[in-house]
Design an enzyme around this catalytic site. Structure first.
Site, short mmCIF file in Angstrom:
data_model
loop_
_atom_site.label_atom_id
_atom_site.label_comp_id
_atom_site.label_asym_id
_atom_site.label_seq_id
_atom_site.Cartn_x
_atom_site.Cartn_y
_atom_site.Cartn_z
N CYS A 132 13.81 -2.82 4.15
CA CYS A 132 13.49 -3.59 2.94
C CYS A 132 13.86 -5.06 3.09
CB CYS A 132 14.23 -2.96 1.76
SG CYS A 132 14.03 -3.87 0.24
N CYS B 198 10.25 -5.15 1.75
CA CYS B 198 10.14 -5.70 0.39
C CYS B 198 10.43 -7.20 0.31
CB CYS B 198 11.11 -5.03 -0.55
SG CYS B 198 11.66 -3.38 -0.11
N LYS C 63 8.09 -9.58 2.39
CA LYS C 63 6.75 -9.34 1.85
C LYS C 63 6.58 -10.03 0.49
CE LYS C 63 6.19 -6.39 -1.00
NZ LYS C 63 6.00 -4.95 -0.87
N TYR D 161 -0.60 0.63 1.29
CA TYR D 161 -0.09 -0.54 0.61
C TYR D 161 0.49 -1.62 1.52
CZ TYR D 161 4.92 0.45 -0.87
OH TYR D 161 6.26 0.65 -1.01
N GLU E 266 -1.09 -5.31 1.11
CA GLU E 266 -0.18 -6.39 0.72
C GLU E 266 -0.18 -7.50 1.78
OE1 GLU E 266 3.14 -4.07 -1.99
OE2 GLU E 266 3.56 -4.33 0.13
N HIS F 169 3.40 -11.57 -28.05
CA HIS F 169 2.18 -12.33 -27.90
C HIS F 169 2.49 -13.76 -27.47
CE1 HIS F 169 -2.05 -12.99 -28.55
NE2 HIS F 169 -1.79 -14.07 -29.27
N GLU G 83 1.33 -6.72 -23.69
CA GLU G 83 1.08 -6.29 -25.07
C GLU G 83 -0.17 -5.42 -25.18
OE1 GLU G 83 -0.16 -9.31 -27.96
OE2 GLU G 83 -0.69 -10.66 -26.32
P1 FAD Z 1 15.65 1.83 6.12
O1 FAD Z 1 15.84 0.76 5.12
O2 FAD Z 1 14.45 1.75 6.98
O3 FAD Z 1 16.96 1.83 7.03
C1 FAD Z 1 17.12 2.66 8.14
C2 FAD Z 1 18.02 1.95 9.13
O4 FAD Z 1 18.51 2.89 10.08
C3 FAD Z 1 17.30 0.88 9.93
O5 FAD Z 1 18.07 -0.29 9.99
C4 FAD Z 1 17.15 1.50 11.30
O6 FAD Z 1 17.06 0.54 12.32
C5 FAD Z 1 18.43 2.31 11.37
N1 FAD Z 1 18.42 3.40 12.33
C6 FAD Z 1 17.39 4.24 12.61
N2 FAD Z 1 17.79 5.15 13.52
C7 FAD Z 1 19.08 4.89 13.80
C8 FAD Z 1 20.04 5.50 14.64
N3 FAD Z 1 19.75 6.59 15.35
N4 FAD Z 1 21.28 4.96 14.72
C9 FAD Z 1 21.59 3.86 13.98
N5 FAD Z 1 20.72 3.26 13.16
C10 FAD Z 1 19.49 3.77 13.06
N6 FAD Z 1 9.99 -0.55 -1.04
C11 FAD Z 1 10.10 -1.00 -2.31
O7 FAD Z 1 10.82 -0.38 -3.11
N7 FAD Z 1 9.45 -2.14 -2.71
C12 FAD Z 1 8.69 -2.85 -1.89
O8 FAD Z 1 8.11 -3.86 -2.29
C13 FAD Z 1 8.55 -2.42 -0.54
N8 FAD Z 1 7.82 -3.12 0.33
C14 FAD Z 1 7.74 -2.71 1.62
C15 FAD Z 1 6.99 -3.48 2.50
C16 FAD Z 1 6.89 -3.09 3.81
C17 FAD Z 1 6.10 -3.94 4.76
C18 FAD Z 1 7.54 -1.91 4.26
C19 FAD Z 1 7.44 -1.49 5.69
C20 FAD Z 1 8.29 -1.16 3.40
C21 FAD Z 1 8.39 -1.54 2.06
N9 FAD Z 1 9.13 -0.80 1.14
C22 FAD Z 1 9.23 -1.23 -0.16
C23 FAD Z 1 9.79 0.46 1.52
C24 FAD Z 1 11.31 0.27 1.74
O9 FAD Z 1 11.52 -0.74 2.68
C25 FAD Z 1 11.90 1.59 2.21
O10 FAD Z 1 11.59 2.59 1.27
C26 FAD Z 1 13.42 1.52 2.35
O11 FAD Z 1 13.81 0.52 3.24
C27 FAD Z 1 13.93 2.87 2.83
O12 FAD Z 1 15.31 2.84 3.02
P2 FAD Z 1 16.02 3.83 4.04
O13 FAD Z 1 17.47 3.66 3.80
O14 FAD Z 1 15.41 5.17 3.95
O15 FAD Z 1 15.63 3.27 5.48
P1 NA7 Z 2 0.41 5.07 4.69
O1 NA7 Z 2 0.66 5.07 3.25
O2 NA7 Z 2 0.83 6.24 5.46
O3 NA7 Z 2 -1.14 4.78 4.97
C1 NA7 Z 2 -1.68 4.71 6.22
C2 NA7 Z 2 -3.00 3.97 6.17
O4 NA7 Z 2 -3.49 3.80 7.49
C3 NA7 Z 2 -4.07 4.72 5.43
O5 NA7 Z 2 -4.92 3.80 4.83
C4 NA7 Z 2 -4.77 5.48 6.56
O6 NA7 Z 2 -6.10 5.81 6.26
C5 NA7 Z 2 -4.73 4.46 7.64
N1 NA7 Z 2 -4.81 5.05 8.98
C6 NA7 Z 2 -4.02 6.01 9.48
N2 NA7 Z 2 -4.37 6.26 10.75
C7 NA7 Z 2 -5.38 5.44 11.05
C8 NA7 Z 2 -6.16 5.21 12.21
N3 NA7 Z 2 -5.94 5.90 13.32
N4 NA7 Z 2 -7.12 4.29 12.18
C9 NA7 Z 2 -7.34 3.58 11.07
N5 NA7 Z 2 -6.64 3.74 9.92
C10 NA7 Z 2 -5.68 4.66 9.93
O7 NA7 Z 2 1.10 3.83 5.40
P2 NA7 Z 2 1.69 2.41 5.01
O8 NA7 Z 2 2.19 1.82 6.27
O9 NA7 Z 2 0.76 1.55 4.26
O10 NA7 Z 2 2.90 2.73 4.06
C11 NA7 Z 2 3.90 3.64 4.44
C12 NA7 Z 2 5.07 3.50 3.53
O11 NA7 Z 2 5.82 2.37 3.99
C13 NA7 Z 2 4.72 3.21 2.10
O12 NA7 Z 2 4.82 4.36 1.33
C14 NA7 Z 2 5.76 2.19 1.71
O13 NA7 Z 2 6.79 2.76 0.98
C15 NA7 Z 2 6.31 1.65 2.94
P3 NA7 Z 2 -6.53 7.21 5.58
O14 NA7 Z 2 -6.43 7.00 4.11
O15 NA7 Z 2 -5.59 8.25 6.08
O16 NA7 Z 2 -7.92 7.43 6.05
#
Ligand code: FAD
Ligand code: NA7
Length: 538
Positions: free
Chosen positions: A100, A105, A108, A241, A245, A513, A518
């Site tokens: 995040c 988050c 982004k 998403y 995004e 408003h 609203e």
């Molecule tokens: P993470 O935050 O991913 O933390 C896991 C950590 O464990 C990482 O630092 C990783 O490197 C570490 N790790 C993994 N394996 C090991 C290991 N074996 N030993 C030691 N460390 C390890 N959520 C929202 O609520 N709002 C948003 O707007 C939003 N935007 C997002 C945008 C993007 C592009 C992405 C990719 C995600 C977004 N999310 C958003 C989702 C959010 O980031 C995740 O839901 C959240 O970070 C999950 O938290 P977590 O603790 O499960 O894992």
């Molecule tokens: P998602 O929600 O798992 O979506 C994956 C997207 O990628 C979805 O649109 C898929 O299409 C598409 N997809 C998957 N495989 C392929 C291939 N091989 N070629 C083209 N397109 C593909 O992933 P996000 O990364 O957006 O988000 C994952 C979570 O991360 C999300 O919930 C946030 O909390 C943070 P489909 O609809 O399956 O045809």
């Protein structure tokens, strides 16, 4: 007489047992508190118990892991958290705090904000602001500012772990035994630690396509936010998403952006809303290449950015697409980081298909002393506040005798596309599947934010919809909002839905408003009536 003696004897036994148990209880309560912190308790308790280095080891220092470890330490437990970032194929890496903060988050939303400011500047001229210089955007300035802020958050997390007496180790953790992990730091040094309990919070990492050239030449969201150069003309592969995004804000910075969609937009979300969000993206300059998947990526020219050739095939015909881009951003989903953490050694069950960990409603895995939270959970939300809530409540249940469980129902969320989409509760399709069309009343309306009227943009593009259960007093079971500040709007209605708000109660709520939110207090047109939902003004 004999009976009396027997009763007396039994009473003595009971009394002795009670005293013994009380004594044990006192020993446990006093000593456990005092000695557990020093890891010596089990040694003192002697035979039958084992000595562990920690009360709790948390693997993963992201949203869930940090929340859980800090809460457990605040409850007096001896806690270790391990966090380690495996570099991306491009070599990108980052600091403490997880997805995040570093690659999710936070960057982004800041880059989305950058794009919104661009739109606001265009609007500003219509409101009388005059600026003579041509407005351009500088990627490096934005990236540096965003990354400096992230750096300050990384530092803040380290300090707060230290303040709360959580032992943070920057090393990769994997189980070697059910109560023992191996931690390998970036110099390859191995250390071993034991704990009574474990929490897995390892999160997810972006998936690649598995086609020629993807890892060599493409980037993912893990690289994008700290990319040292402007990505230029970009192809975003994927339509969920993260893809929308990122594509949205890149277009908002003025870049030429195409999103390659395999099937539908925003799978899992309300499709009516998803398509409306997509239409708004098109209005804001994003191109969509639908029903195609990439098959090959070739480098035409190295550089920052270079030039790439993308070959793709249609999912519906024999059509082949070829295009040239400076950057290809792959956003086709994320894989749970559960494959290399020795779960087999600990006996934790994993869903072999997707690597996700099934847990019970107390986030307990198939192994009683091992728990899991956050993105790696099967069938749960992948959102930061969910991971944090689950982590905090888990620590309280484990170490403070609390019983409150994380409630995964009616979680509000927002997709930060150029026109933001906020939702809470069921998508329309899911509501129909669960309740039947005949038992639902859906109220909806287009609206035109006052702020958009003077610049004359996005008229009747914003949209509000609530799905109500007719069998339950028209309780709102789905809330959907496409418009500005969707996160801010949806958060409040999320609270209302937690309280079980009904259509009547919404109608009795007095609106503020002039605002967008609203609209939810004045919705009259039902979808089934097919009535006109366009609005001419506010
Ligand atoms: P993470 O935050 O991913 O933390 C896991 C950590 O464990 C990482 O630092 C990783 O490197 C570490 N790790 C993994 N394996 C090991 C290991 N074996 N030993 C030691 N460390 C390890 N959520 C929202 O609520 N709002 C948003 O707007 C939003 N935007 C997002 C945008 C993007 C592009 C992405 C990719 C995600 C977004 N999310 C958003 C989702 C959010 O980031 C995740 O839901 C959240 O970070 C999950 O938290 P977590 O603790 O499960 O894992
Ligand atoms: P998602 O929600 O798992 O979506 C994956 C997207 O990628 C979805 O649109 C898929 O299409 C598409 N997809 C998957 N495989 C392929 C291939 N091989 N070629 C083209 N397109 C593909 O992933 P996000 O990364 O957006 O988000 C994952 C979570 O991360 C999300 O919930 C946030 O909390 C943070 P489909 O609809 O399956 O045809």
């Amino acid at each position: 007489m004999i009976q009396g003696r027997t009763v007396g004897f039994i009473l003595k036994c009971v009394s002795f047992t009670l005293k013994y148990l009380t004594c044990q209880h006192v020993i446990e309560n006093v000593c456990v508190r005092d000695f557990k912190q020093h890891g010596d308790l089990q040694k003192l308790l002697g035979e039958g118990s084992k000595a562990y280095d920690y009360d709790l080891i948390v693997i993963g220092g992201g949203s869930g892991g940090l929340a859980c470890s800090k809460e457990a330490a605040a409850l007096g437990k001896k806690v270790m958290v391990l966090d380690y970032v495996v570099p991306t194929p491009k070599g990108t890496t980052w600091g403490l705090g997880g997805t995040c903060v570093n690659v999710g988050c936070i960057p982004k939303k800041l880059m989305h904000q950058t794009a919104l400011l661009g739109t606001a500047m265009e609007d500003a001229r219509k409101f009388g602001w005059e600026f003579t210089d041509q407005v351009t955007h500088n990627w490096e300035t934005m990236r540096t500012a965003v990354n400096n802020y992230i750096g300050s958050l990384n530092w803040g997390y380290r300090v707060s772990l230290r303040d709360k007496n959580v032992n943070y180790v920057n090393a990769y953790a994997e189980f070697v035994e059910p109560h023992k992990i191996k931690a390998t730091n970036k110099r390859g040094k191995e250390m071993f630690y034991t704990a009574a309990k474990f929490v897995l919070a390892t999160g997810e990492r972006p998936r690649y396509l598995g086609i020629p050239g993807d890892k060599e030449y493409c980037i993912t969201s893990d690289d994008l936010f700290s990319l040292p150069y402007c990505p230029g003309k970009t192809l975003v592969v994927g339509a969920s998403y993260v893809a929308l995004e990122c594509g949205g804000f890149l277009a908002g910075l003025g870049l030429d952006v195409t999103v390659m969609v395999r099937s539908i937009l925003l799978r899992g979300f309300d499709q009516d809303m998803a398509n409306r969000a997509g239409d708004c993206m098109e209005t804001h300059g994003v191109k969509f290449l639908r029903k195609f998947v990439p098959t090959k990526i070739e480098q035409l020219e190295a550089g920052t950015p270079g030039r790439l050739k993308v070959t793709a095939k249609s999912t519906e015909s024999d059509a082949i697409f070829e295009g040239e881009y400076n950057t290809v951003l792959i956003a086709v989903g994320r894989d749970a980081c559960t494959g290399k953490i020795g779960l087999d050694k600990a006996g934790v069950k994993v869903n072999a298909k997707n690597g996700k960990i099934p847990v019970n409603d107390e986030e307990q895995t198939s192994v009683p002393h091992i728990y899991a939270i956050g993105d790696i959970l099967e069938g749960k939300w992948e959102l930061t506040p969910v991971a944090i809530q689950a982590g905090k409540l888990l620590a309280r249940r484990l170490f403070a005798g609390a019983s409150l469980k994380c409630d995964y129902v009616n979680v509000p969320t927002t997709v930060f596309t150029p026109m933001e989409y906020g939702s809470c509760g069921y998508p329309e399709e899911k509501a129909v599947e669960l309740y039947g069309q005949e038992n639902l009343e859906i109220y909806h309306s287009l609206f035109w934010p006052l702020e958009f009227t003077v610049p004359g943009r996005d008229n009747n593009r914003c949209y509000a919809k609530i799905i109500c259960n007719k069998l339950d007093n028209e309780r709102v079971i789905g809330f959907h909002y496409l418009g500005p500040n969707a996160g801010e709007v949806t958060q409040g209605f999320g609270a209302a839905m937690k309280c079980g708000i009904t259509k009547d109660q919404l109608d009795n709520t007095i609106g503020i408003h002039p605002t967008c939110a609203e609209i939810f207090t004045t919705m009259e047109v039902t979808k089934s009536s097919d009535g006109d939902i366009t609005q001419s003004g506010c």
